[in-house]
Design a protein around this motif. Sequence first.
Motif, short mmCIF file in Angstrom:
data_model
loop_
_atom_site.label_atom_id
_atom_site.label_comp_id
_atom_site.label_asym_id
_atom_site.label_seq_id
_atom_site.Cartn_x
_atom_site.Cartn_y
_atom_site.Cartn_z
N SER A 44 0.74 -1.16 -0.12
CA SER A 44 0.11 0.05 0.02
C SER A 44 1.04 1.14 0.09
CB SER A 44 -0.94 -0.02 1.25
OG SER A 44 -0.33 0.11 2.48
N ARG A 45 1.97 1.19 0.78
CA ARG A 45 2.92 2.31 0.69
C ARG A 45 3.55 2.69 -0.60
NH1 ARG A 45 6.25 0.52 4.21
NH2 ARG A 45 7.96 0.20 2.95
N MET A 46 3.85 1.69 -1.64
CA MET A 46 4.21 1.68 -2.79
C MET A 46 3.35 2.25 -3.72
SD MET A 46 6.72 -1.61 -3.17
CE MET A 46 6.80 -1.56 -4.81
N LEU A 47 2.07 2.00 -3.47
CA LEU A 47 0.87 2.41 -4.27
C LEU A 47 0.80 3.86 -4.07
CD1 LEU A 47 -1.46 2.32 -6.07
CD2 LEU A 47 -2.86 1.36 -4.05
N ALA A 48 1.01 4.42 -2.76
CA ALA A 48 0.71 5.80 -2.56
C ALA A 48 2.06 6.46 -2.92
CB ALA A 48 0.71 6.00 -0.86
N LEU A 49 3.09 5.94 -3.01
CA LEU A 49 4.46 6.55 -3.41
C LEU A 49 4.20 6.82 -5.02
CD1 LEU A 49 7.22 7.68 -3.41
CD2 LEU A 49 7.92 5.01 -3.35
N LEU A 50 3.71 5.75 -5.73
CA LEU A 50 3.56 5.75 -7.17
C LEU A 50 2.54 6.97 -7.41
CD1 LEU A 50 4.25 4.66 -10.05
CD2 LEU A 50 2.50 3.05 -9.67
N SER A 51 1.32 7.03 -6.83
CA SER A 51 0.47 8.07 -6.90
C SER A 51 1.23 9.34 -6.98
CB SER A 51 -0.62 7.73 -5.99
OG SER A 51 -1.46 6.72 -6.18
N LEU A 52 1.93 9.52 -5.94
CA LEU A 52 2.59 10.88 -5.76
C LEU A 52 3.54 11.16 -6.80
CD1 LEU A 52 3.41 10.66 -1.89
CD2 LEU A 52 1.80 12.27 -2.81
N LEU A 53 4.31 10.33 -7.41
CA LEU A 53 5.30 10.22 -8.58
C LEU A 53 4.69 10.46 -9.67
CD1 LEU A 53 7.92 7.51 -7.61
CD2 LEU A 53 8.18 9.94 -7.32
N GLN A 54 3.39 10.11 -9.88
CA GLN A 54 2.61 10.33 -11.45
C GLN A 54 2.42 11.94 -11.52
OE1 GLN A 54 -0.62 7.66 -10.67
NE2 GLN A 54 0.35 6.17 -11.82
N ALA A 55 2.39 12.74 -10.31
CA ALA A 55 2.23 14.18 -10.51
C ALA A 55 3.55 14.82 -11.23
CB ALA A 55 2.29 14.86 -9.04
N THR A 56 3.29 15.41 -12.28
CA THR A 56 4.54 15.99 -13.24
C THR A 56 5.08 16.89 -12.25
OG1 THR A 56 3.15 17.67 -14.27
CG2 THR A 56 3.40 15.59 -15.24
N ARG A 57 6.14 16.65 -11.39
CA ARG A 57 7.06 17.51 -10.64
C ARG A 57 8.22 16.61 -9.91
NH1 ARG A 57 5.15 18.79 -4.74
NH2 ARG A 57 7.24 18.64 -4.50
N ASP A 58 9.11 17.07 -9.57
CA ASP A 58 10.39 16.56 -8.78
C ASP A 58 9.95 16.71 -7.25
OD1 ASP A 58 12.03 15.85 -10.95
OD2 ASP A 58 12.64 17.96 -11.02
N TRP A 59 10.02 15.37 -6.73
CA TRP A 59 9.77 15.14 -5.33
C TRP A 59 11.15 15.26 -4.53
CZ3 TRP A 59 5.10 15.62 -3.01
CH2 TRP A 59 3.70 15.56 -3.86
N PRO A 60 11.35 15.83 -3.66
CA PRO A 60 12.45 15.78 -2.60
C PRO A 60 12.16 14.36 -1.72
CG PRO A 60 11.87 18.00 -2.73
CD PRO A 60 10.78 17.11 -3.50
N GLY A 61 13.28 13.58 -1.71
CA GLY A 61 13.15 12.46 -0.88
C GLY A 61 12.44 12.73 0.64
N GLN A 62 13.12 13.93 1.09
CA GLN A 62 12.63 14.07 2.48
C GLN A 62 11.02 14.46 2.44
OE1 GLN A 62 14.23 13.90 5.59
NE2 GLN A 62 12.27 13.88 6.03
N GLU A 63 10.55 15.21 1.52
CA GLU A 63 9.09 15.67 1.27
C GLU A 63 8.09 14.15 0.97
OE1 GLU A 63 5.87 18.25 -1.30
OE2 GLU A 63 8.03 18.37 -1.43
N LEU A 64 8.78 13.47 0.19
CA LEU A 64 8.06 11.98 0.03
C LEU A 64 8.05 11.21 1.41
CD1 LEU A 64 9.39 10.90 -3.60
CD2 LEU A 64 7.26 11.61 -2.74
N ALA A 65 9.08 11.11 2.08
CA ALA A 65 9.33 10.59 3.49
C ALA A 65 8.15 11.22 4.43
CB ALA A 65 10.33 10.57 3.88
N ASP A 66 7.97 12.40 4.49
CA ASP A 66 6.88 13.10 5.03
C ASP A 66 5.65 12.82 4.75
OD1 ASP A 66 9.06 14.26 6.51
OD2 ASP A 66 8.95 16.17 5.45
N ARG A 67 5.45 12.62 3.58
CA ARG A 67 3.88 12.38 2.86
C ARG A 67 3.74 10.92 3.51
NH1 ARG A 67 1.04 15.12 -1.18
NH2 ARG A 67 1.83 17.23 -1.12
N LEU A 68 4.61 10.05 3.41
CA LEU A 68 4.23 8.67 3.58
C LEU A 68 4.45 8.01 5.03
CD1 LEU A 68 6.04 7.26 0.33
CD2 LEU A 68 3.51 7.59 0.86
N GLY A 69 5.14 9.01 5.74
CA GLY A 69 5.32 8.89 7.16
C GLY A 69 6.30 7.76 7.46
N VAL A 70 7.24 7.56 6.62
CA VAL A 70 8.52 6.78 6.76
C VAL A 70 9.94 7.77 6.57
CG1 VAL A 70 7.31 5.03 5.69
CG2 VAL A 70 8.56 6.43 4.36
#
Length: 317
Positions: free
Chosen positions: A6-32
């Motif tokens: 489920s976490r990978m699905l949430a990660l993929l949903s975020l990455l599908q937005a046409t932008r660069d995602w800093p690693g820390q921001e992705l970690a904060d969004r996913l709680g990891v």
Amino acid sequence: MTGSSSRMLALLSLLQATRDWPGQELADRLGVTPRTVRRDVDRLRNLGYRIGSSKGPYGGYRLEAGSELPPLLFDDDQAVAIAVALQGASASGVDVTEAAERALATVRQVMPSRLRHRIDGIRFTGAAAEVRVDPGVLEAASAAVRDRRVLRFDYGAAADRPPRRTEPHAVVAREGRWYLLAWDLEAADWRTYRLDRMRPRVPSGPSFTPRPLPAEDAATSLAARAKGSTTEDRWPCVGEVVIELPAREVVPWVGVGEVEERPDGRCRVTVGSWSWVGVLAAVARFDAPFTVVGPEPLREAAETLAARFATAADPPS
């Protein structure tokens, strides 16, 4: 899905937005932790997703286009939305009904049982569009709009006419039909063309600089031209009458007009048309007495039409 799936699905949903995602921001969004994000990105790469990364303070992750279609992951709502869209493909006016049916069968086959149960319960009959557009024509017109290149095409049944040369601005779907809004180079004016009557020619023409539209956007421009205007989505003739009917009997049939209920059981109706006679025709179809409120040209048209009807009712000599 639970845990890492489920976490990978949430990660993929975020990455599908046409932008660069800093690693820390992705970690904060996913709680990891950022380390977990890096590990999940590697798992997605192993599944076939091309995920680029860049280092530095402005670096991050981005989902890139790939040469092959990797496994697709959808959440429940996305899967249901896809099923509804595919079932309604026949109403789009584009000739992809058979392909949509095959796509729905393919998507359904790989869905978990809970999702199959949901989409199997969604059954509806859509009104198929009377006019079908070749997907190749839609693709050619859309590509010309995107690339800002002159589009040449044969139009209608006249095979002996030279091809039209246009600067395409937008493809617009309206009331079950597809249109191209373009600047006609020969007419030196804006024109609308139905895609089902077009036969694009290749190669396309040179690039061009887009001209400003006469209205605020393409949809408004098309709607305005359908009403005999150029800049606004409104009828050139708008009149008001009072009809000897309650509002409940008028509202379902008035279309884009406005209905105001009156205390005496009658209703005030505002309706538009190409002409003042057209306004009267729209009111007369209710087959009830009515009084013209205004404007003055509508009263004059009512007098002219009344004289016409009186003459038509006279028996021949």
